[in-house]
Write a protein that holds these residues in place. Structure first.
Motif: not given
Length: 352
Positions: A102-104, A111-115, A185-191, A247-251
């Motif tokens: 969801x994030x990228x 909830x995209x930040x949890x993807x 994106x969210x990982x980069x924000x944290x790192x 990694x949490x990925x979706x369809x």
């Protein structure tokens, strides 16, 4: 008179026999579809080499099982639309379906930040399906995407862990400072808290950027993926401390196109997704161990006592994300409770 009765009986028996033969023939005749096959275009986040394992094999199985009633055409990362426009492309019907986090993919939901890789929310790949199917995240995702027109979320599953692959060794948190890293994106924000400089690039530009020194590393995947896609050839080191266990990925599918698919093919599509989820569980699990032993990257580790600070910082980051919305707060509460339960359960769920 007797002859007439005999004749009538004979004709009656003959008529029944003929009807039976016609019925048997009708049952034996295969069903012939008059309509043309349903055709979909699905774009994945993955490049060609990785797509072979994370989606192409499952699509091949679906196309075979669909028996000509439906055909899915696969397109790899950025092939039809740039990855950052992937969700919008499904929404507008430019493509029919997508496989991504969801994030990228820039899904317009809180909830995209949890993807992708929500920092330290999971330790193992089985944590993702456990959270979605048994701790309530599935229902929250259904609720969130019900508010978004023209896109239907179908499923979230686990991929590989998230570790640093770099051209410079990382042995302490201080070594992260100033590293230009390809990440989510969210990982980069944290790192960024540790001085990491997140870099966004088209998928196919990552390896050239490593070769030219534009990038110092990747925090995008595990070592299986680094070797499968060739990135390991431009790297030297692999940090064993995971930013996330999976990694949490979706369809996703275009809602109108999904509603046009008959129920039995919808069910087949869902089975394809589950089969894909299962395949990745064992492919990545086997690969992560194999490439740590037989890969071409030198392993480095930040000491546990120092890494504990990252774990503490992650919980504080969760709390900040929880302030975004009531729904985000519910997700964070579920993640906290789940990890606390896993800690109480002890090994092999969590090792102290």
């Amino acid at each position: 008179m007797t002859d007439l009765l005999n004749k009538r009986s004979f004709l009656k028996r003959a008529g029944l026999a003929t009807a039976g033969a016609v019925g048997a023939t009708a049952l034996a005749t295969p069903y012939v579809r008059a309509q043309t096959p349903i055709r979909w275009r699905l774009q994945t986040y993955a490049g060609p080499a990785l797509a072979e394992h994370v989606v192409k094999n499952a699509i091949d199985w679906f196309n075979t099982a669909a028996n000509g009633e439906m055909v899915i055409e696969l397109y790899t990362a950025d092939q039809l639309v740039p990855h950052g426009e992937l969700f919008r492309a499904v929404q507008t019907g430019t493509i029919d379906a997508a496989q991504s986090d969801d994030d990228s993919a820039a899904a317009p939901v809180d909830v995209k930040v949890f993807g992708a890789y929500f920092p330290l929310a999971s330790r193992y790949s089985l944590d993702v399906p456990a959270l979605w199917h048994w701790r309530g995240l599935k229902e929250i995702w259904e609720e969130a995407y019900a508010e978004i027109p023209d896109v239907t979320w179908l499923s979230t599953g686990a991929w590989d862990p998230c570790n640093f692959g770099t051209t410079k060794p990382i042995n302490s948190l201080a070594d992260l400072n100033g590293l230009r890293v390809y990440t989510f994106p969210t990982a980069g924000q944290f790192l960024s808290k540790y001085g990491v400089v997140p870099v966004s690039l088209p998928y196919e530009d990552v390896e050239p950027a490593l070769q030219t020194g534009e990038l110092d590393g990747i925090c995008w995947c595990g070592t299986t993926e680094l070797h499968t896609v060739g990135w390991a050839n431009a790297l030297k080191y692999y940090l064993t401390n995971p930013l996330s266990g999976a990694w949490a990925g979706s369809y996703f599918v275009n809602t109108a196109k999904w509603n046009e698919v008959p129920p039995h093919l919808q069910q087949l599509y869902r089975m394809m997704i589950d089969t894909s989820h299962y395949y990745r569980q064992h492919w990545y699990w086997a690969g992560e161990a194999n490439y740590r032993i037989n890969g071409n990257l030198e392993l480095t580790t930040i000491p546990a006592a120092e890494w504990a600070q990252v774990e503490t910082d992650a919980v504080a980051f969760w709390d900040e994300i929880a302030k975004q919305s009531d729904r985000s707060a519910r997700v964070v509460e579920i993640i906290k409770k789940y990890n606390a339960d896993m800690q109480l359960a002890g090994a092999p769920y969590r090792y102290s």
